[in-house]
Scaffold this motif. Sequence first.
Motif, PDB file in Angstrom:
ATOM      1  N   ALA A  97       0.557  -1.351  -0.130  1.00 22.64           N
ATOM      2  CA  ALA A  97      -0.110   0.269   0.066  1.00 22.64           C
ATOM      3  C   ALA A  97       0.962   1.425   0.199  1.00 22.64           C
ATOM      4  O   ALA A  97      -0.070   2.619  -0.117  1.00 22.64           O
ATOM      5  CB  ALA A  97      -0.566  -0.399   1.129  1.00 22.64           C
ATOM      6  N   THR A 115       1.050   5.760   2.893  1.00 20.17           N
ATOM      7  CA  THR A 115       0.689   4.895   2.695  1.00 20.17           C
ATOM      8  C   THR A 115      -0.906   5.135   2.053  1.00 20.17           C
ATOM      9  O   THR A 115      -1.434   6.184   2.358  1.00 20.17           O
ATOM     10  CB  THR A 115       0.601   3.340   3.059  1.00 20.17           C
ATOM     11  OG1 THR A 115      -0.542   3.662   4.008  1.00 20.17           O
ATOM     12  CG2 THR A 115       1.758   3.306   3.673  1.00 20.17           C
ATOM     13  N   THR A 116      -1.609   3.804   1.672  1.00 19.23           N
ATOM     14  CA  THR A 116      -3.314   4.055   1.209  1.00 19.23           C
ATOM     15  C   THR A 116      -4.060   4.601   2.186  1.00 19.23           C
ATOM     16  O   THR A 116      -4.979   5.106   2.302  1.00 19.23           O
ATOM     17  CB  THR A 116      -3.026   3.515   0.308  1.00 19.23           C
ATOM     18  OG1 THR A 116      -3.813   1.990   0.936  1.00 19.23           O
ATOM     19  CG2 THR A 116      -3.340   3.133  -1.049  1.00 19.23           C
ATOM     20  N   ASP A 117      -3.440   4.119   3.188  1.00 18.66           N
ATOM     21  CA  ASP A 117      -3.803   4.131   5.012  1.00 18.66           C
ATOM     22  C   ASP A 117      -3.992   4.786   5.669  1.00 18.66           C
ATOM     23  O   ASP A 117      -4.478   5.432   6.028  1.00 18.66           O
ATOM     24  CB  ASP A 117      -3.768   2.346   5.289  1.00 18.66           C
ATOM     25  CG  ASP A 117      -4.816   2.237   4.231  1.00 18.66           C
ATOM     26  OD1 ASP A 117      -6.038   1.811   3.678  1.00 18.66           O
ATOM     27  OD2 ASP A 117      -4.045   0.732   4.200  1.00 18.66           O
TER      28      ASP A 117
END
Length: 384
Positions: free
Chosen positions: A20, A93-95
Amino acid sequence: MPEPLDAALTEVRALLLDPALTRAVAAGRRKGHRPSVVRAELRPVALKAGPRLQIATSDGARPYTRNLAPGAEAGAAVDALLAEPFGNWHVETTDVTLQLRVTKSGEAQVHRAAADRPAAEPVGHDRAKEWLLDPGDAIFAEIGGSAAKRRQVDAFLRALAATLPDDLTGPLRVVDLGCGNAYLTFAAYRYLDQRGLDVRLVGVDVREDQRQRNTELAGRLGWADRVTFVAGTIADAAVDPAPDLVLALHACDTATDEALARAVRWDARWVLAAPCCHHDLAAQLRARPAPAPYDLLTRQGILRERFADVLTDSLRAALLRLHGYRTEVVEFVDSRHTPRNLLIRARRAGGPPTAEQRAEYRALVDQWQVTPRLEALLATPPTG
């Protein structure tokens, strides 16, 4: 609160090797140490051979890029970077977004924030706003987080981002002249630090109580070794070494001229100035009749004041060009939010001015019979 460095670096490693990952930057140095490279940037890339972890490093002179296969190859390269004594890591990251700074004592100061997630299919004005500084960043708990302040911070940071080159590396020395309560000063440091730059920032304000307040706030944020404040006038405050970037945001009347003059004498690479309260030329315009056929421009008081604003900033921009800067005057914050919404943005270009540039400046000041304060300051040798 400080955390054990080993544990923080283990968390960073996991994020760097996470599928991610979107981007990471390492920069700066720990006290008493120097990394073998000044900056490292990591990002996932898709190649014909398959997904790779791209690692771009710079020694301050030239970049070096590697594309590494997932697994042992990427893991070994990440471990080597984590062993370098970088002072700062910024990982997205995507999170989650994680920011790690190593303190003088060798502990980790870590800020974690959930990543902003845009709507799956944004359409037109429904697209989620992409803030340059996360609205949930802990800094807003200290400087205030009203909607108006966040808009102004974001507008300023976008102007700053547009001024500095994307590939900027190495140490960056910044001074904010007339910083006041310094909320844009702190926002600038946070943004530049997140870009992985080795930033040292000095805020200057004439009031000693502001210096004390801002110094205490820098300490609470954990930035006391990188963001410092001095009490003194814009013209005379001691700043050493000379800065690369000069900020002067809403310095009143000729204080903006004093800031621009210091920037020129420092040979600063970049200047961002948001002028305020243009009284000096307005008084000169009141003292003499307007040249023909422009009497209608200055006959009404409110129009004369507005014209004085335009004339002042036009002459400031022209003078900066005469001293080797490429200069733009742009909108700072939308005029719906503040009438003081212009920003003078200058980049040092070098080289002498053209005869045409000199002539057009002289023609304008001669026609209106004004003496810009910035012209007088730049004609006077610096003191001290």
